[in-house]
Design an enzyme around this catalytic site. Structure first.
Site, short mmCIF file in Angstrom:
data_model
loop_
_atom_site.label_atom_id
_atom_site.label_comp_id
_atom_site.label_asym_id
_atom_site.label_seq_id
_atom_site.Cartn_x
_atom_site.Cartn_y
_atom_site.Cartn_z
CG ASP A 186 -1.79 -1.18 1.36
OD1 ASP A 186 -3.01 -1.04 1.24
OD2 ASP A 186 -1.26 -2.28 1.60
CB THR A 187 3.63 2.30 2.24
OG1 THR A 187 2.84 2.28 3.44
CG2 THR A 187 4.62 3.46 2.33
#
Length: 237
Positions: A186-187
């Site tokens: 996600d990051t």
């Protein structure tokens, strides 16, 4: 107003049979009002608790549902990447099976992509966000996101909220360089998107911590190493 572009919704699943049983009917109900054309991919990763059988049942009952099963657990990020490569929708969206983020935000999230943004992401850390979670997890989350902003120069407040949407073609371009296969996915996607100059919208959400969800000390160390690895990839490699 309905989303005009076809949508792919993805729910990553690993041993989440109870949450899956509640999520799929709810998503179908919501999406019938949000988009004229959509598909729901259950990205199920080697579950042993009946999730695979339930996902297969949903796929047989609903024409919109696709069960994507893998015999070996290869990671949440890996499952999302594979789902993106198989997606038929012009908009790609995913959220956690426990629906910790209030699904009432889904129309707004998808609408942002429909109206021109490349990425839209929920945030638990904006002033208007409403969250219910333990103080320990709150401190760890804020500390992690502070490090991402400090080291990776991100302009976003929350990188790990499992409630995101993308222009599918843009996501596929990002995946050509993305290396993480699990939680840091996600990051990494958000940071790489910013480095590419993509238009990213961040919206406040209502979020409730699910039962049994924990952030272990070992996870924090892994995340820290992942931040430094991505910094190296972006600046040195």
């Amino acid at each position: 107003m309905k989303v005009t572009k076809p949508v792919t919704i993805v729910i990553p699943v690993y041993n989440d049979v109870y949450a899956l049983g509640k999520a799929v009917p709810r998503v179908i109900e919501i999406m019938s009002h949000v988009a004229d054309k959509y598909e729901l991919i259950i990205a199920e990763d080697a579950s042993t608790d009946g999730s695979a059988e339930l996902a297969a049942q949903f796929a047989s009952e609903y024409s919109e549902v696709i069960h994507m099963h893998r015999d070996e657990r290869l990671g949440r990020g890996s499952a999302l990447s594979l789902a993106a490569m198989r997606a038929q929708g012009e908009i790609f969206c995913y959220f956690d099976v426990d629906m910790a983020t209030d699904i009432s935000h889904l129309e707004e999230l998808l609408g942002l992509i429909d109206n021109g943004y490349d990425i839209a992401t929920g945030s638990r850390l904006l002033p208007d966000s409403r969250i219910i979670r333990s103080s320990g997890r709150e401190v760890k989350s804020r500390g992690y996101n502070f490090l991402v902003r400090l080291i990776l120069k991100s302009r976003l407040s929350d990188h790990q909220c499992g409630f995101k949407a993308f222009r599918t073609s843009g996501l596929l371009e990002l995946l050509k360089e993305t290396t993480d296969t699990h939680w840091f996915w996600d990051t990494e996607i958000l940071v790489r998107g910013q480095h590419k100059g993509l238009q990213i919208a961040e919206i406040p959400v209502t979020w409730t911590e699910g039962e049994g969800t924990t952030v272990r000390s070992g996870d924090i160390w892994k995340m820290g190493r992942a931040i430094l690895r991505l910094w190296w990839q972006l600046h040195v490699s």
